[in-house]
Structures are given as structure tokens and as C-alpha cells.
Design an enzyme around this catalytic site. Structure first.
Site, mmCIF file in Angstrom:
data_model
loop_
_atom_site.group_PDB
_atom_site.id
_atom_site.type_symbol
_atom_site.label_atom_id
_atom_site.label_comp_id
_atom_site.label_asym_id
_atom_site.label_seq_id
_atom_site.Cartn_x
_atom_site.Cartn_y
_atom_site.Cartn_z
ATOM 1 C CG HIS A 173 -8.025 -5.120 7.843
ATOM 2 N ND1 HIS A 173 -7.067 -6.042 7.444
ATOM 3 C CD2 HIS A 173 -7.143 -4.225 7.692
ATOM 4 C CE1 HIS A 173 -6.238 -5.920 6.316
ATOM 5 N NE2 HIS A 173 -5.693 -4.273 6.076
ATOM 6 C CG HIS A 224 -9.360 -2.980 2.496
ATOM 7 N ND1 HIS A 224 -8.367 -3.984 0.961
ATOM 8 C CD2 HIS A 224 -8.685 -3.334 3.366
ATOM 9 C CE1 HIS A 224 -7.259 -3.615 2.072
ATOM 10 N NE2 HIS A 224 -7.109 -3.672 3.533
ATOM 11 C CD GLU A 228 -14.562 12.990 25.414
ATOM 12 O OE1 GLU A 228 -13.651 12.508 25.423
ATOM 13 O OE2 GLU A 228 -15.056 13.490 26.574
ATOM 14 C CD GLU A 232 -2.570 -1.548 0.215
ATOM 15 O OE1 GLU A 232 -3.290 -0.764 -0.283
ATOM 16 O OE2 GLU A 232 -3.657 -1.995 -0.143
ATOM 17 C CG HIS A 243 -4.227 0.444 5.577
ATOM 18 N ND1 HIS A 243 -5.488 0.032 5.518
ATOM 19 C CD2 HIS A 243 -4.484 -0.901 4.929
ATOM 20 C CE1 HIS A 243 -6.080 -0.608 4.817
ATOM 21 N NE2 HIS A 243 -5.190 -2.005 5.083
#
Ligand code: 13P
Ligand code: ZN
Length: 270
Positions: free
Chosen positions: A141, A210, A169, A116, A139
């Protein structure tokens, strides 16, 4: 040269990836993190004139030419970072208009940066234009955010408003809201470009079915950003099938804006 494993940014990267794994956000090789570093920060720990390998990136990113990144490796497990940082992490410098990454440390088994990398680098470039203090792209999951993309409308305003309503919040932590991409093939320049475009208006970008991308000034803050959104998604998944009796109203959101000095995304509140 000082021992690179004692650099504060290295210690923080190892702790953060371990913590992400412990939160269940990074099964197997899931997830990737990149941290922008200055030459001054790295110069005590690596000889910046000694390039170990040159790796083509497969995209151009002239804005990042000459910049240094500590990044997780492709196919590497966050679970293992703490035991073998030099195998699972790499320190690279972009050159040749971003088309080449010069490896200065790490990836000792012959590995390379995350698949990525396009989404990471293009997102760094996009966020730096909005906020020169942005140093991190993350990134992962997380289960509840992912689950939510199966049952909730993917409209960005609707998705954001639901998350804001789940914990008081949230609007304070991500007043810009959450942008959403439909399912796309991961690891491509296309999803990289699409993510970077979404990063121009929000620090969180959900990849439907994803995971999520977060951007921020340091590892702690970016972790906290994703943690907050994931907590909200968890509340949503606990209550979505139940009759809703109470919520946080837009009027109350405006009180939060005033109290915390934040401004909600234009047009997202009534
Ligand atoms: P990498 O192992 O290449 O970092 O890929 C993991 C991932 O989460 C892909 O989206
Ligand atoms: Zn992923």
C-alpha cells in the site's frame, strides 16, 4: 535437515518484508508476498513428506499443482516478520488442482496464508505463462501510488504515461507500463481473476484506492519495480498542483528505448 531460517530465500524474504515495512508500504497487516520455490530449494530444509496441516484455498489453479510457495500470513504484520518468521510466514505446497495448500512449515499459531492468496496464485499462473522465470508476487500500500488513484485518470495508458514522465528511468524499468483495476472488493476470487488477467500484459497492477501488485523474477527485482513506480508517483504528487513547465517528451522516451534496449508498450508513445 538444515535450519530453514538460514536458507537464502528465507533470509531474503525476511529482509524484504522488513524493508517494505520500513518504507511505509505495509501498515499494520497491509501487504502480502509470495515466493515460488522449487522442490530442490526446499528439500534441504523441510521433510516434504511431512504435511503439518491441509488448508483449503477456495479456488482451483491446476497449473500450480505441486508447486511450493513461501507466503506471508493473513492478519500478520510485516513489522514482526523478522522477530517471529515461523508465526508470520508459511511454506505451502499446492495440491488437489490448487484447491488445497499443504502446510510444511510456519503459521505456528494456527494461522494461514494471506487473504489475497487467490490474487497471488492466479497472478503467478498468469506470469509464468509470459515468463517462466517469474517467482515473486508482491502486494503493498505505497502512499503516493494510492494517492494518485484519487486524483489521476485511471485510464491505463494515461496513468502509465504520467509515471513514465516523472523519472527518466521509469520507462526502462517498466516498459510494459502499469495496468489499473477500478476499486473492487479485496480478498476475493473475483479480484484475483481480474488481477491475473491484467498480469498477462504488465508486471504492475494498481488497485485503485487500495495499493499495487508487482511481479518479478526475485524479491529484490520486484521490490525495485514497485519502488520505482512509487518514486514516480511521489514526484507526481509533488507537482500535480503546480503549473507544468517541462516534461520528458515522447521523442526522448524513444531515445531511452534505443539506449537501454527496451520496447515501450505498443501504442503508448507517439
Ligand atoms: P492479509 O493480512 O490477509 O495479507 O491482507 C492484507 C492486505 O493488504 C489485503 O489486501
Ligand atoms: Zn492490500
Amino acid at each position: 535437515m538444515k535450519d530453514i531460517l538460514t536458507a537464502s530465500w528465507m533470509v531474503e524474504m525476511i529482509r524484504t518484508t522488513t524493508n517494505m515495512y520500513n518504507h511505509g508500504w505495509d501498515e499494520r497487516n497491509g501487504g502480502n508476498v509470495s515466493l515460488l520455490l522449487s522442490e530442490t530449494e526446499v528439500a534441504d530444509y523441510v521433510d516434504t513428506n511431512k504435511v503439518l496441516r491441509e488448508i483449503p484455498t477456495g479456488f482451483a489453479c491446476p497449473e500450480l499443482d505441486g508447486k511450493y510457495f513461501l507466503v506471508t500470513g493473513t492478519g500478520k504484520y510485516f513489522k514482526n516478520v523478522q522477530y517471529a518468521p515461523d508465526v508470520n510466514l508459511g511454506l505451502v505446497r499446492l495440491t488437489n488442482g490448487g484447491e488445497t495448500a499443504q502446510l510444511l512449515w510456519g503459521f505456528t499459531d494456527g494461522g494461514k496464508f494471506t487473504s489475497e492468496f487467490p490474487a497471488h496464485m492466479m497472478s503467478h499462473a498468469a506470469r509464468l505463462k509470459v515468463d517462466p522465470e517469474n517467482h515473486v508476487v508482491m502486494h503493498c500500500h505505497p502512499a503516493n501510488l494510492l494517492a494518485m488513484t484519487y486524483v489521476h485518470d485511471l485510464d491505463e495508458k494515461a496513468f502509465t504515461r504520467t509515471l513514465w514522465q516523472m523519472c527518466t528511468e521509469c520507462i526502462v524499468v517498466f516498459p510494459d507500463g502499469v495496468n489499473v483495476l477500478p476499486w473492487m472488493l479485496c480478498g476475493t476470487n473475483e479480484i484475483g481473476l481480474a488481477t491475473a488477467e491484467k498480469m498477462q500484459t504488465a508486471r504492475l497492477v494498481v488497485w485503485a484506492q487500495h495499493g499495487i501488485y508487482g511481479a518479478g523474477k526475485d524479491l529484490d527485482e520486484t521490490f525495485g519495480l514497485i519502488e520505482t513506480a512509487e518514486k514516480a508517483a511521489e514526484i507526481y504528487m509533488k507537482i500535480a498542483h503546480l503549473p507544468l513547465v517541462n516534461t520528458i517528451t515522447d521523442e526522448q522516451m524513444h531515445l531511452l528505448e534505443k539506449r537501454f534496449g527496451v520496447k515501450a508498450r505498443e501504442g503508448y508513445l507517439m
